[in-house]
Design an enzyme around this catalytic site. Structure first.
Site, PDB file in Angstrom:
ATOM      1  N   GLU A 207       0.994 -12.240  21.656  1.00  0.00           N
ATOM      2  CA  GLU A 207      -0.158 -12.540  20.800  1.00  0.00           C
ATOM      3  C   GLU A 207      -1.376 -13.025  21.577  1.00  0.00           C
ATOM      4  O   GLU A 207      -2.503 -12.601  21.307  1.00  0.00           O
ATOM      5  CB  GLU A 207       0.217 -13.591  19.746  1.00  0.00           C
ATOM      6  CG  GLU A 207       1.022 -13.053  18.584  1.00  0.00           C
ATOM      7  CD  GLU A 207       2.506 -13.000  18.854  1.00  0.00           C
ATOM      8  OE1 GLU A 207       2.930 -13.461  19.941  1.00  0.00           O
ATOM      9  OE2 GLU A 207       3.256 -12.489  18.008  1.00  0.00           O
ATOM     10  N   HIS A 276       7.517 -20.633  10.205  1.00  0.00           N
ATOM     11  CA  HIS A 276       6.988 -19.368   9.692  1.00  0.00           C
ATOM     12  C   HIS A 276       6.263 -19.542   8.350  1.00  0.00           C
ATOM     13  O   HIS A 276       6.093 -18.592   7.621  1.00  0.00           O
ATOM     14  CB  HIS A 276       8.125 -18.354   9.491  1.00  0.00           C
ATOM     15  CG  HIS A 276       8.642 -17.755  10.751  1.00  0.00           C
ATOM     16  ND1 HIS A 276       9.334 -18.482  11.685  1.00  0.00           N
ATOM     17  CD2 HIS A 276       8.571 -16.496  11.246  1.00  0.00           C
ATOM     18  CE1 HIS A 276       9.676 -17.698  12.694  1.00  0.00           C
ATOM     19  NE2 HIS A 276       9.222 -16.488  12.455  1.00  0.00           N
TER      20      HIS A 276
END
Lengths: 474, 337
Positions: A207, A276
């Site tokens: 990322e 998450h």
């Protein structure tokens, strides 16, 4: 006693799926590990394996059946020594009735009809599907007589990207699993086929690297769409989103431009645990140089994503996994683009202003329905854009209702509700008949346990309670 | 198969009078500019962080000689030399250092944050290593546009330990992007020597696990830099992907103006200045070849000092940005605010 094969839950958010096809037929012998059927979930097409040994006695849900609720009995396996007569009188119970072959269920059907014990659906998801915001058909941007089409948020986002990629050769999509896998949440389904691997690019799991690479490509004159599989993973990349993308125009005295969209699901999914499940709207909303968008329905998702892709600034576009599969009316227009920075009054009301964004808009609308039954007429504002905040719309509403409730999925401390409450207090102090109330996630990392998760996340009931409080009706 | 080589230039590089005079002039301009910047800092006219390039001039001068118009450069915060090498106006750079409206970022960027799209300079980045994925992204755009351009991405031995550098190496080779990674190994990451910070001190080998070829280069020799640069740029432009060039160089000053550089001895610095100085090296070559005499070199020095003097005057005379600049350039004109 024949063994029941149940429709399996194959993803955290799956409530129902399509039984695409059977790969075995009645009378076939199956062993554990044999692939017996294909099921299409909200995310992917999965193979179902047998877990028992025996003979496939009866197929109860034929191939091609859509909207099969999880835990529906889809077939029966005869154990050793049993024959077809054992099938008679087997109780396959109610869930089968929910599987309506080859047609869509009505909007508030299947989930509620399913036995509570059968479906491991978290409380926070139940009953949410039916909530719809006020029709976009009233929108002055839509010519009278425009046809409205029911589209899922997932497909609306895909259509927005596809239309902009057709329109502008500089637009490309990169991210994890966006190309060959068709998107981890199927949002990019079909884009690789249409645009090819030059413009739909699978990245390694990196990322920080690909966010920076995307910013560099934007500096170099392209218009990247960088998908994060979830914004939780964008914490690895936040340096580039803020230090490289948001600040460079200013640091260069206006010389450099960074037209990039960072998009993906934000906030809680379903039972995926604390790492998450975070809503980052307040984080990005804090930063000058960024535009932050968090749509609720499909029309806004499409119209605002198209606007985001065209915008010359870096845009953080916060989606929500739990509304990807929901359908809303979208105007059938050649070029449906919405203005950034404009909130929408999703429901008109006179007694209290409820300000929400993303999935909380659905809960706010549900709360407004409940409140209406109790004689409280709530106005619901869908912020749509987090930065810049459309405070004018909020303040005008509060001047009318004299009461404010904010609703967000993020934690409250330093949150969007805090900002709105402050701005309203400053901008409409004399109009307030009660202190503003904030609805938000409890101040704890999100728990995995179903009951604790449901307790932590805000929902319609919390909004109802807050609205009654500011109306002094609690 | 990627391989890392370590070459030390033992024979003098091929060049001619015109080239060598230009390299000399370029390196001298950077040095005199940096010396002046140091002076202005001492006078309180330049504030904040200011990282001088003195000692490293051959690296950017040699790499500039290896590229063509339209190729891009991007680097970290030790960026003044790169801008001058690309032909950005010395006065505009110096005025940015003094935080004046005549600066490249109209005073809003400072020493570490300057850009010139016109000259293909993409910054000027203050977060150690951040320019590496950004530069890789410039190369991605070049490949996407199929424009035949190459991105030179500069970073130091300190940045070479950042994770994002390796994320970039991976994608650069995976997609064979037209990028050259130029590691300016000046041997100290701020105050930490490379031996104390790096398990593998031969930075040219850092691409081995990605299949990226690497080469160690005498970064104090402008011709060695140029020749390695030409090879790497050709490799990138022909579609073969990235190369890592480890430039063995040295900075004479501290990490920034506020660094007393107590982590190394005066003798160590003097040894490099006396025996490996890139400008002395070029000067000796010019004299040996008979391409210039002392008078001609003095004339260049005079010309360079005039440019730097004018830049310093401009940087002090240019006004501070108007207060109205505070809230401009945050978003593009016409955007919602």
């Amino acid at each position: 006693m024949p063994t029941q094969i149940l429709m399996p839950a194959l993803s955290p958010t799956m409530e129902e799926g399509t039984l695409t096809k059977w790969l075995v037929k009645e009378g076939d012998t199956v062993s554990p590990g044999d692939v017996i059927a294909e099921i299409e979930t909200d995310k992917a097409t999965m193979e179902v394996e047998a877990v028992e040994e025996g003979v496939l006695g009866k197929i109860l849900i034929p191939g091609g059946s859509e909207n099969v609720s999880i835990n529906t009995v889809i077939a029966l396996i005869l154990e050793e020594g049993e024959d077809a007569s054992a099938l008679e009188g087997v109780d396959i119970s109610a869930p089968v009735a929910n599987a309506i072959l080859g047609q869509a269920q009505d909007e508030d059907g299947g989930d509620k009809a399913a036995p509570a014990s059968a479906a491991p659906i978290p409380a926070s998801v139940e009953g949410e599907g039916a909530i719809k915001s006020a029709s976009h058909a009233e929108d002055p941007a839509i010519p009278a007589g425009t046809n409205m089409v029911s589209v899922t948020v997932r497909d609306a986002l895909r259509d927005a990207m596809a239309e902009e990629m057709r329109r502008d050769e500089r637009v490309f999509l990169m991210g994890e699993e966006v190309a060959q896998y068709q998107g981890a949440y199927k949002v990019s389904r079909g884009l690789l086929d249409e645009f090819g691997p030059r413009r739909v690019i699978d990245t390694p799991i990196t990322e920080y690297g690909f966010a920076g690479l995307g910013v560099g490509a934007a500096f170099g004159g392209l218009k990247p769409i960088v998908e994060f599989m979830t914004f939780n993973f964008a914490m690895q990349a936040i340096d580039h989103i803020i230090n490289s993308a948001a600040k460079t125009r200013y640091m260069s005295g206006g010389q450099m431009s960074c037209p990039i969209v960072f998009r993906g699901p934000n906030a809680a999914a379903s039972r995926v645990g604390a790492q998450h499940s975070q809503d980052y709207a307040p984080w990005y909303g804090h930063v000058p140089g960024l535009i932050v968008i968090a749509p609720y329905d499909a029309a806004d998702a499409k119209g605002l994503l198209k606007a985001a892709i065209r915008d010359p600034n870096p845009v953080v576009f916060l989606e929500h996994e739990l509304i990807y599969g929901e359908s809303f009316d979208v105007p059938e227009m050649d070029d449906w683009v919405l203005p950034i920075g404009k909130a929408r009054i999703a429901r008109k009301g006179a007694d209290v202003t409820i300000v929400a964004y993303s999935r909380m808009v659905g809960f706010a609308l549900a709360a407004a329905d409940t409140l209406a039954g109790q004689g409280i007429d709530a106005e619901v504002i869908d912020l749509r854009t987090i930065r810049p905040l459309d405070m004018e719309t909020v303040i005008n509403s509060v001047k009318k209702t004299n009461r404010l409730v904010t609703a967000e999925e993020a934690w409250g401390c330093m949150g969007i509700g805090a900002e709105i409450a402050a701005a309203v207090t400053i901008g409409a102090f004399d109009y307030l008949d009660a202190p503003p109330a904030r609805v938000h996630q409890v101040e704890a990392p999100l728990a995995y346990a179903g009951n604790l998760e449901a307790l932590a996340l805000p929902g319609a009931e919390d909004i109802v309670r807050a609205a009654k409080k500011v109306c002094y009706r609690d | 198969m990627a391989k890392s080589t370590q070459k030390k230039s033992s024979t003098p590089g091929k060049t001619n009078k015109a080239e060598m005079m230009e390299y000399y002039r370029q390196m001298l301009l950077i040095r005199r500019f940096e010396e002046k910047a140091g002076q202005l800092y001492g006078m309180g006219l330049i504030a904040g962080f200011c990282h001088l390039y003195i000692g490293q001039e051959a690296v950017v001068t040699g790499m500039k000689a290896a590229i063509i118009d339209g190729d891009q450069m991007i680097t970290g915060y030790r960026d003044h030399g790169h801008m001058l090498a690309l032909g950005m106006d010395a006065a505009g750079v110096m005025a940015e250092l003094t935080g004046r409206v005549g600066g490249y970022s109209r005073g809003k960027g400072g020493s570490m944050h300057m850009f010139s799209v016109e000259k293909n300079f993409y910054g000027g980045h203050g977060i150690v290593g951040a320019q590496v994925p950004l530069g890789t992204g410039l190369a991605f755009a070049d490949q996407y546009k199929d424009n035949g351009k190459v991105s030179l991405t500069f970073f130091g031995d300190g940045a070479a330990n950042q994770g994002q550098v390796y994320e970039s190496f991976n994608m650069a080779k995976l997609w064979d992007l037209p990028v050259v990674f130029v590691i300016e190994n000046n041997q100290y990451a701020m105050g930490t020597s490379i031996e104390r910070s790096s398990s593998e001190t031969h930075l040219c080998r850092r691409g081995a696990s990605f299949g990226i070829p690497g080469e160690a280069v005498d970064g104090m020799d402008v011709l060695a830099v140029r020749d390695a640069g030409v090879r790497a740029v050709k490799h990138a432009r022909s579609g073969k992907g990235p190369t890592i060039l480890e430039m063995k160089t040295y900075r004479y000053r501290g990490h920034s103006m506020s660094d007393p550089a107590k982590y190394r001895t005066r003798d160590e610095v003097n040894e490099v200045r006396q025996h490996h100085d890139p400008i002395d090296h070029a000067k000796a070559r010019l004299l040996e070849e008979g391409w210039a005499d002392e008078a001609a070199l003095k004339a260049i020095d005079k010309q360079v000092r005039a440019i730097v003097g004018d830049a310093a005057d401009f940087a002090q005379g240019s006004p501070e940005p108007d207060a109205s600049e505070l809230l401009t350039d945050i978003l593009a004109p016409g955007s919602p605010s």
